[in-house]
Design a protein around this motif. Structure first.
Motif, PDB file in Angstrom:
ATOM      1  N   PRO A 406       0.815  -1.215   0.000  1.00 22.31           N
ATOM      2  CA  PRO A 406       0.000   0.000   0.000  1.00 22.31           C
ATOM      3  C   PRO A 406       0.851   1.268   0.000  1.00 22.31           C
ATOM      4  CG  PRO A 406      -0.878  -1.580   1.576  1.00 22.31           C
ATOM      5  CD  PRO A 406       0.439  -2.126   1.104  1.00 22.31           C
ATOM      6  N   ARG A 407       0.465   2.226  -0.842  1.00 25.13           N
ATOM      7  CA  ARG A 407       1.179   3.505  -0.933  1.00 25.13           C
ATOM      8  C   ARG A 407       0.186   4.660  -0.791  1.00 25.13           C
ATOM      9  NH1 ARG A 407       6.295   3.915  -3.571  1.00 25.13           N
ATOM     10  NH2 ARG A 407       5.991   6.129  -3.104  1.00 25.13           N
ATOM     11  N   PRO A 408      -0.285   4.930   0.430  1.00 23.41           N
ATOM     12  CA  PRO A 408      -1.212   6.058   0.595  1.00 23.41           C
ATOM     13  C   PRO A 408      -0.585   7.390   0.212  1.00 23.41           C
ATOM     14  CG  PRO A 408      -0.549   5.151   2.726  1.00 23.41           C
ATOM     15  CD  PRO A 408      -0.090   4.189   1.692  1.00 23.41           C
ATOM     16  N   ASP A 409       0.758   7.464   0.231  1.00 20.58           N
ATOM     17  CA  ASP A 409       1.395   8.705  -0.206  1.00 20.58           C
ATOM     18  C   ASP A 409       1.108   8.977  -1.679  1.00 20.58           C
ATOM     19  OD1 ASP A 409       3.056   6.350  -0.566  1.00 20.58           O
ATOM     20  OD2 ASP A 409       4.628   7.676  -1.307  1.00 20.58           O
ATOM     21  N   LEU A 410       0.955   7.931  -2.479  1.00 22.09           N
ATOM     22  CA  LEU A 410       0.618   8.121  -3.888  1.00 22.09           C
ATOM     23  C   LEU A 410      -0.844   8.517  -4.059  1.00 22.09           C
ATOM     24  CD1 LEU A 410       2.537   5.173  -5.595  1.00 22.09           C
ATOM     25  CD2 LEU A 410       3.227   7.570  -5.397  1.00 22.09           C
ATOM     26  N   GLN A 433      -0.880   7.364   5.514  1.00 20.48           N
ATOM     27  CA  GLN A 433       0.537   7.590   5.238  1.00 20.48           C
ATOM     28  C   GLN A 433       1.327   7.738   6.541  1.00 20.48           C
ATOM     29  OE1 GLN A 433       1.210  11.015   2.790  1.00 20.48           O
ATOM     30  NE2 GLN A 433       3.422  10.974   3.027  1.00 20.48           N
ATOM     31  N   GLN A 434       0.791   8.490   7.482  1.00 23.29           N
ATOM     32  CA  GLN A 434       1.470   8.681   8.770  1.00 23.29           C
ATOM     33  C   GLN A 434       1.550   7.377   9.558  1.00 23.29           C
ATOM     34  OE1 GLN A 434      -0.882  11.786  10.547  1.00 23.29           O
ATOM     35  NE2 GLN A 434       0.011  13.400   9.254  1.00 23.29           N
ATOM     36  N   GLU A 435       0.473   6.574   9.501  1.00 21.37           N
ATOM     37  CA  GLU A 435       0.480   5.303  10.218  1.00 21.37           C
ATOM     38  C   GLU A 435       1.565   4.369   9.680  1.00 21.37           C
ATOM     39  OE1 GLU A 435      -1.344   3.922  12.872  1.00 21.37           O
ATOM     40  OE2 GLU A 435      -1.730   6.061  13.212  1.00 21.37           O
ATOM     41  N   LEU A 436       1.695   4.292   8.366  1.00 22.61           N
ATOM     42  CA  LEU A 436       2.705   3.410   7.779  1.00 22.61           C
ATOM     43  C   LEU A 436       4.119   3.911   8.063  1.00 22.61           C
ATOM     44  CD1 LEU A 436       1.198   2.354   4.322  1.00 22.61           C
ATOM     45  CD2 LEU A 436       1.281   1.064   6.444  1.00 22.61           C
ATOM     46  N   GLU A 437       4.298   5.201   8.047  1.00 19.47           N
ATOM     47  CA  GLU A 437       5.621   5.747   8.377  1.00 19.47           C
ATOM     48  C   GLU A 437       5.988   5.434   9.821  1.00 19.47           C
ATOM     49  OE1 GLU A 437       5.230   9.852   7.453  1.00 19.47           O
ATOM     50  OE2 GLU A 437       5.537   9.571   5.287  1.00 19.47           O
ATOM     51  N   PRO A 441       9.140   2.472   9.747  1.00 17.65           N
ATOM     52  CA  PRO A 441       9.947   3.688   9.534  1.00 17.65           C
ATOM     53  C   PRO A 441      11.043   3.519   8.485  1.00 17.65           C
ATOM     54  CG  PRO A 441      10.493   2.649  11.630  1.00 17.65           C
ATOM     55  CD  PRO A 441       9.277   1.955  11.129  1.00 17.65           C
ATOM     56  N   ASP A 442      11.524   2.320   8.288  1.00 19.55           N
ATOM     57  CA  ASP A 442      12.625   2.107   7.334  1.00 19.55           C
ATOM     58  C   ASP A 442      12.171   1.387   6.069  1.00 19.55           C
ATOM     59  OD1 ASP A 442      14.468   3.208   9.203  1.00 19.55           O
ATOM     60  OD2 ASP A 442      14.502   1.288  10.272  1.00 19.55           O
ATOM     61  N   SER A 443      10.919   1.543   5.722  1.00 27.96           N
ATOM     62  CA  SER A 443      10.387   0.815   4.571  1.00 27.96           C
ATOM     63  C   SER A 443      11.062   1.243   3.273  1.00 27.96           C
ATOM     64  CB  SER A 443       8.885   1.047   4.455  1.00 27.96           C
ATOM     65  OG  SER A 443       8.385   0.458   3.279  1.00 27.96           O
ATOM     66  N   GLU A 444      11.331   0.253   2.424  1.00 28.82           N
ATOM     67  CA  GLU A 444      11.880   0.535   1.094  1.00 28.82           C
ATOM     68  C   GLU A 444      10.792   0.922   0.108  1.00 28.82           C
ATOM     69  OE1 GLU A 444      12.874  -3.144  -1.253  1.00 28.82           O
ATOM     70  OE2 GLU A 444      12.566  -4.104   0.711  1.00 28.82           O
ATOM     71  N   TYR A 445       9.533   0.800   0.525  1.00 27.47           N
ATOM     72  CA  TYR A 445       8.422   1.064  -0.384  1.00 27.47           C
ATOM     73  C   TYR A 445       7.937   2.502  -0.257  1.00 27.47           C
ATOM     74  CZ  TYR A 445       8.479  -3.972  -0.767  1.00 27.47           C
ATOM     75  OH  TYR A 445       8.873  -5.273  -0.974  1.00 27.47           O
ATOM     76  N   ARG A 446       8.855   3.421  -0.421  1.00 27.92           N
ATOM     77  CA  ARG A 446       8.538   4.839  -0.463  1.00 27.92           C
ATOM     78  C   ARG A 446       9.435   5.492  -1.493  1.00 27.92           C
ATOM     79  NH1 ARG A 446       8.556   4.477   5.426  1.00 27.92           N
ATOM     80  NH2 ARG A 446       6.432   3.951   6.044  1.00 27.92           N
ATOM     81  N   GLY A 447       9.311   6.765  -1.640  1.00 29.31           N
ATOM     82  CA  GLY A 447      10.179   7.450  -2.580  1.00 29.31           C
ATOM     83  C   GLY A 447       9.581   7.544  -3.968  1.00 29.31           C
ATOM     84  N   PRO A 448      10.410   7.880  -4.968  1.00 31.44           N
ATOM     85  CA  PRO A 448       9.910   8.129  -6.336  1.00 31.44           C
ATOM     86  C   PRO A 448       9.163   6.924  -6.906  1.00 31.44           C
ATOM     87  CG  PRO A 448      12.184   8.858  -6.103  1.00 31.44           C
ATOM     88  CD  PRO A 448      11.862   8.096  -4.854  1.00 31.44           C
TER      89      PRO A 448
END
Length: 662
Positions: A406-410, A433-437, A441-448
């Motif tokens: 899941p990518r709620p940031d997207l 998004q805040q809950e997943l962060e 905290p060190d998830s690789e499933y973030r960023g571009p």
């Protein structure tokens, strides 16, 4: 309507701008002569029917019987679940009656002219969670009815309750997009051929077996029976092009791609390159053109939006990249999962792992530390987070097979949905998004992510050109890169064509085919030199793409080998067009070909056929009006425009055209 928009969008982007007169002589020759007949073995295998398999393959036969494949198409008999005892259903003022006379079932509803008409039911589609029916509206033409039976609630329902689809609309149940012959039957039968006669506008469709039988996947079985009877001791065995046991499809090699592409023949959103069912074992891209992650089929991040049938999603996944195949999770004969619930995923995703996939991270996933939900609850199910479900056809839930995190940031940046807010809608994507962060905290499933670029391009933001080019040249899944190339087409330039040159030799056919289109922006001589080798590409999809673009090339003469390649590729493309002449979008292409050869009446006929099939295809209406006006037939042009606006009174392109006519 998403399905209508996607089909018409595909038709609009069918490549008419690449048609020109320079290669007209070659094209005319191919149209007259037609493609060279494919060479076939002297004694080709024949279809023998699934019952012929039962004696030796009793376990598989038992699993298959009663499965969704077996019951994909049945006759009107004991398997009918709908209420035909003088039942009725009313939708938007139209009351449909369901009745029977003896063993014959009937449906009475609004026909192609809007008048109430009674038809005998000709066939039954599926078994659960809905059962649909089709009728013969004219000799040889069958139409799927939009009011199916809900097998769980035991009631009739309309698949598109929010839409008003009068008989004049192409997406009415009697329209071309609901024709059983060309939109459904191929994936509900074995060895299906449409056999559409474009002159008579009639079907003479054939099949070897209704339902998805053994030979729909393995290929015709007559030579396999010979092999089995001789206990494998046959002269000249194995035969060229067949498996060691005499089938056209060989699933014994351990090649996951063979199985995946065979399943994908039906479980994908694609356009056909042949007249009907390809011979099982035919590579997917020799038989179909797979849809990219375009709008309105997919969200910008590649999640399912419209009904796309699995393959395009699966190609995006890490599972596909790791060599997972359909039968790792699904029993291919019963069409069921090997396990229930999380057990399907835990076969591999556990502390024990699976030796077949050594790159798997060994960890405990079925725990609150991972999913943060009550055990056995809906939120604790793997599919709830990693395979979102969307409902199609009113009641049929389908899971996204891209297996994404899941990518709620997207969701925040692109508007794409996410699994968290499927359940926690009131909390919203910022909360998710805040809950997943906080939890990872060190998830690789973030960023571009390519989603931000795709979303911007969809909105017309050309400033994302550089990012789009980088995606096309990246190591992302091929379907993502092919989508980027498709998006680059309207932004093409000689510099971009030069930059994408290397993708013409990419390992993936989708990438090569979509890269060919970008070469139309190159200098004509450069385009010709670059695309001629693709005429001999190993994949039909790529050859089709190359010859379509080369129609615009200033070719006066070709060496013999390349001339033969051009003629063969042109013949294949013509074969594709002839085999799909009952598709409105194909008629657009045929109209463009007629313009290429300066055949005004042929162009008018093809565009006219397009609007006959789909009165809402305003691009074809516009072409007719413009051609009539350009040839001085102003009265005809005005009459055509009036007819077009009567069918599409609010179409912006037609309203603009009205203001342009004197």
């Amino acid at each position: 309507m998403s399905a209508a928009a996607s089909l018409r969008s595909a038709a609009k982007a069918s490549g008419l701008s690449g048609l020109a007169s320079a290669a007209g002589a070659l094209l005319v020759a191919c149209l007259v002569a037609g493609p060279a007949p494919a060479q076939e073995p002297s004694d080709p295998p024949e279809y023998v029917g699934s019952p012929a398999c039962a004696e030796c393959h009793a376990s598989e036969w038992e699993d298959w019987q009663g499965s969704h494949h077996d019951l994909a198409w049945t006759e009107t008999g004991e398997g009918v679940l709908g209420d035909f005892d003088d039942a009725s259903f009313t939708h938007r003022g139209v009351t449909t009656q369901f009745s029977r006379e003896g063993e014959q079932l009937f449906i009475e509803s609004d026909g192609p002219d809007g008048a109430m008409t009674r038809w005998p039911v000709a066939g039954v589609i599926g078994i659960a969670p809905l059962q649909q029916y089709f009728v013969e509206t004219e000799p040889g033409r069958f139409q799927t009815f939009d009011i199916p039976w809900d097998t769980e609630r035991n009631e009739w329902f309309h698949m598109y309750p929010d839409q008003h689809l009068p008989a004049s609309e192409a997406f009415h149940w009697t329209g071309p997009y609901k024709t059983w012959n060309n939109r459904c039957a191929e994936c509900h039968s074995t060895d299906y051929q449409r056999n559409y006669d474009a002159q008579e506008k009639r079907y003479n469709s054939t099949y070897s077996e209704i339902g998805v039988g053994c030979e729909a996947c393995h290929g015709p079985g007559s030579l396999h029976l010979d092999w089995a009877e001789a206990d494998g001791d046959l002269p000249g065995w194995p035969l060229d092009g067949l498996s060691p046991t005499g089938f056209s499809a060989d699933f014994t090699t351990g090649d996951a791609e063979t199985e995946i592409q065979q399943c994908a023949a039906c479980h994908s959103r694609r356009g056909p390159l042949e007249d009907g069912s390809p011979l099982p074992g035919t590579p997917f891209h020799d038989a179909y053109r797979l849809s990219t992650l375009r709008d309105p089929l997919y969200h910008a991040d590649g999640q399912i939006l419209d009904e796309v049938y699995v393959y395009g999603s699966f190609l995006q996944s890490k599972m596909y990249a790791a060599g997972v195949q359909c039968s790792d999770c699904h029993d291919v004969h019963s069409a069921t999962h090997y396990n229930e619930g999380n057990g399907v995923c835990l076969t591999c995703h556990s502390p024990a792992g699976n030796p077949d996939f050594p790159s798997l991270k060994l960890a405990e996933y079925d725990s609150e530390e991972h999913h943060f939900h009550e055990p056995e609850s809906e939120g604790a199910q793997c599919v709830s987070c990693h395979m979102i479900e969307r409902v199609y056809m009113g009641v049929d839930g389908r899971h996204d097979h891209s297996f994404r995190v899941p990518r709620p940031d997207l969701s925040v940046s692109t508007g794409a949905p996410n699994a968290c807010t499927d359940c926690h809608a009131t909390e919203g994507p910022f909360w998710a998004q805040q809950e997943l962060e906080k939890r990872f905290p060190d998830s690789e499933y973030r960023g571009p992510h390519f989603a931000t670029t795709f979303a911007a391009i969809r909105k017309g933001d050309a400033s994302e050109l550089e990012n789009l080019a980088e995606i096309a040249l990246s190591d992302l899944p091929a379907i993502v890169r092919a989508t980027a190339l498709e998006m680059l087409l309207p932004l093409g330039s000689p510099e971009l064509a030069d930059r994408m040159l290397g993708l013409l030799s990419d390992p993936d056919p989708m990438v090569r085919a979509n890269a060919a289109g970008l070469q139309r922006a190159a200098a004509p001589t450069d385009m010709t030199v670059r695309l001629l080798p693709l005429l001999e590409d190993g994949t039909r999809l790529v050859r089709n793409a190359a010859v379509r673009e080369l129609l615009a090339a200033p070719i006066a003469h070709l060496p013999d080998r390349q001339a033969r390649a051009m003629q063969a590729a042109m013949g294949e493309w013509q074969q594709t067009l002839a085999g799909t002449a009952d598709f409105p979008e194909t008629q657009l292409v045929l109209g463009g070909i007629a313009l290429t050869t300066r055949n005004l009446e042929g162009a008018l006929a093809s565009f006219g056929e397009a609007v006959r099939l789909d009165p809402q295809m305003t691009s074809a209406w516009s072409m007719i009006v413009r051609l009539q006006a350009a040839s001085g037939r102003m009265e005809d042009a005005q009459e055509t425009l009036d007819a077009a606006l009567a069918r599409n009174p609010e179409a912006p392109d037609l309203l603009a055209l009205r203001d342009q006519l004197p």
